[in-house]
Design a protein around this motif. Structure first.
Motif, PDB file in Angstrom:
ATOM      1  N   UNK A  78     -15.956  -4.955   9.813  1.00 32.03           N
ATOM      2  CA  UNK A  78     -16.982  -5.827  10.359  1.00 32.03           C
ATOM      3  C   UNK A  78     -16.623  -6.129  11.809  1.00 32.03           C
ATOM      4  N   UNK A  79     -17.610  -6.339  12.660  1.00 34.11           N
ATOM      5  CA  UNK A  79     -17.294  -6.664  14.058  1.00 34.11           C
ATOM      6  C   UNK A  79     -16.415  -7.900  14.222  1.00 34.11           C
ATOM      7  N   UNK A  80     -16.394  -8.798  13.244  1.00 34.79           N
ATOM      8  CA  UNK A  80     -15.548  -9.979  13.388  1.00 34.79           C
ATOM      9  C   UNK A  80     -14.059  -9.675  13.178  1.00 34.79           C
ATOM     10  N   UNK A  81     -13.704  -8.430  12.857  1.00 37.65           N
ATOM     11  CA  UNK A  81     -12.294  -8.023  12.782  1.00 37.65           C
ATOM     12  C   UNK A  81     -11.632  -8.108  14.156  1.00 37.65           C
ATOM     13  N   UNK A  82     -12.417  -7.930  15.198  1.00 33.61           N
ATOM     14  CA  UNK A  82     -11.870  -7.866  16.543  1.00 33.61           C
ATOM     15  C   UNK A  82     -11.484  -6.436  16.876  1.00 33.61           C
ATOM     16  N   UNK A  83     -11.499  -6.141  18.139  1.00 31.42           N
ATOM     17  CA  UNK A  83     -11.265  -4.776  18.613  1.00 31.42           C
ATOM     18  C   UNK A  83      -9.892  -4.248  18.181  1.00 31.42           C
ATOM     19  N   UNK A  84      -8.828  -5.060  18.314  1.00 31.57           N
ATOM     20  CA  UNK A  84      -7.488  -4.585  17.945  1.00 31.57           C
ATOM     21  C   UNK A  84      -7.415  -4.215  16.467  1.00 31.57           C
ATOM     22  N   UNK A  85      -7.961  -5.060  15.600  1.00 30.23           N
ATOM     23  CA  UNK A  85      -7.948  -4.774  14.167  1.00 30.23           C
ATOM     24  C   UNK A  85      -8.704  -3.510  13.822  1.00 30.23           C
ATOM     25  N   UNK A  86      -9.831  -3.326  14.475  1.00 30.15           N
ATOM     26  CA  UNK A  86     -10.639  -2.126  14.239  1.00 30.15           C
ATOM     27  C   UNK A  86      -9.896  -0.884  14.703  1.00 30.15           C
ATOM     28  N   UNK A  87      -9.334  -0.932  15.902  1.00 29.00           N
ATOM     29  CA  UNK A  87      -8.594   0.226  16.426  1.00 29.00           C
ATOM     30  C   UNK A  87      -7.386   0.551  15.557  1.00 29.00           C
ATOM     31  N   UNK A  88      -6.688  -0.470  15.079  1.00 27.44           N
ATOM     32  CA  UNK A  88      -5.537  -0.241  14.192  1.00 27.44           C
ATOM     33  C   UNK A  88      -5.977   0.468  12.909  1.00 27.44           C
ATOM     34  N   UNK A  89      -7.013  -0.068  12.261  1.00 27.13           N
ATOM     35  CA  UNK A  89      -7.465   0.513  10.990  1.00 27.13           C
ATOM     36  C   UNK A  89      -7.977   1.930  11.188  1.00 27.13           C
ATOM     37  N   UNK A  90      -8.883   2.099  12.131  1.00 28.39           N
ATOM     38  CA  UNK A  90      -9.478   3.420  12.308  1.00 28.39           C
ATOM     39  C   UNK A  90      -8.485   4.416  12.895  1.00 28.39           C
ATOM     40  N   UNK A  91      -7.501   3.924  13.657  1.00 29.51           N
ATOM     41  CA  UNK A  91      -6.457   4.807  14.169  1.00 29.51           C
ATOM     42  C   UNK A  91      -5.618   5.393  13.049  1.00 29.51           C
ATOM     43  N   UNK A  92      -5.412   4.626  11.990  1.00 28.43           N
ATOM     44  CA  UNK A  92      -4.656   5.117  10.835  1.00 28.43           C
ATOM     45  C   UNK A  92      -5.487   6.085   9.998  1.00 28.43           C
TER      46      UNK A  92
END
Length: 123
Positions: free
Chosen positions: A84-98
């Motif tokens: 969800x967008x409320x994860x914040x950019x860092x959280x999204x990049x971490x998850x999708x980077x993995x």
């Protein structure tokens, strides 16, 4: 058992989803509409060669279009994840980077805490 296959076997006018967003607007989606929306998204996934083992993700809030994208990915046998967008950019990049997805679905905006947000608001 593929839950997308089971959900998409109906193509009638019975209500499949009822969505009520923060803006208080209610939206009903019939099984026929659900099938059409999922098919519309599954076609390009198939053309891109998405298959079992591929990862498809979304950076979208809880909304019917997120469900359509998830079912389209599942219908191709792909693994699905979302943030969800409320994860914040860092959280999204971490998850999708993995996960290293092949496809990313996004939304052009959403409602949160009574306010409409657009991607620009997160930059």
């Amino acid at each position: 058992m593929n839950f997308a296959e089971n959900l998409l076997r109906y193509r009638d006018d019975r209500v499949a989803l009822i969505f009520q967003g923060e803006d208080r607007a209610q939206r009903k989606v019939t099984y026929a509409q659900l099938f059409e929306e999922v098919s519309r998204l599954a076609r390009p996934l198939k053309e891109m060669g998405i298959q079992p083992g591929d990862r498809v993700v979304s950076f979208m809030p809880n909304m019917p279009e997120t469900i359509f994208a998830m079912l389209a990915a599942a219908s191709q046998g792909a693994t699905w994840s979302s943030c969800s967008p409320d994860f914040g950019i860092k959280g999204v990049l971490d998850r999708f980077g993995q996960i290293k997805p092949r496809v990313l679905f996004t939304a052009d905006g959403y409602w949160f805490k009574g306010r409409r947000w657009t991607p620009r608001a997160h930059l």
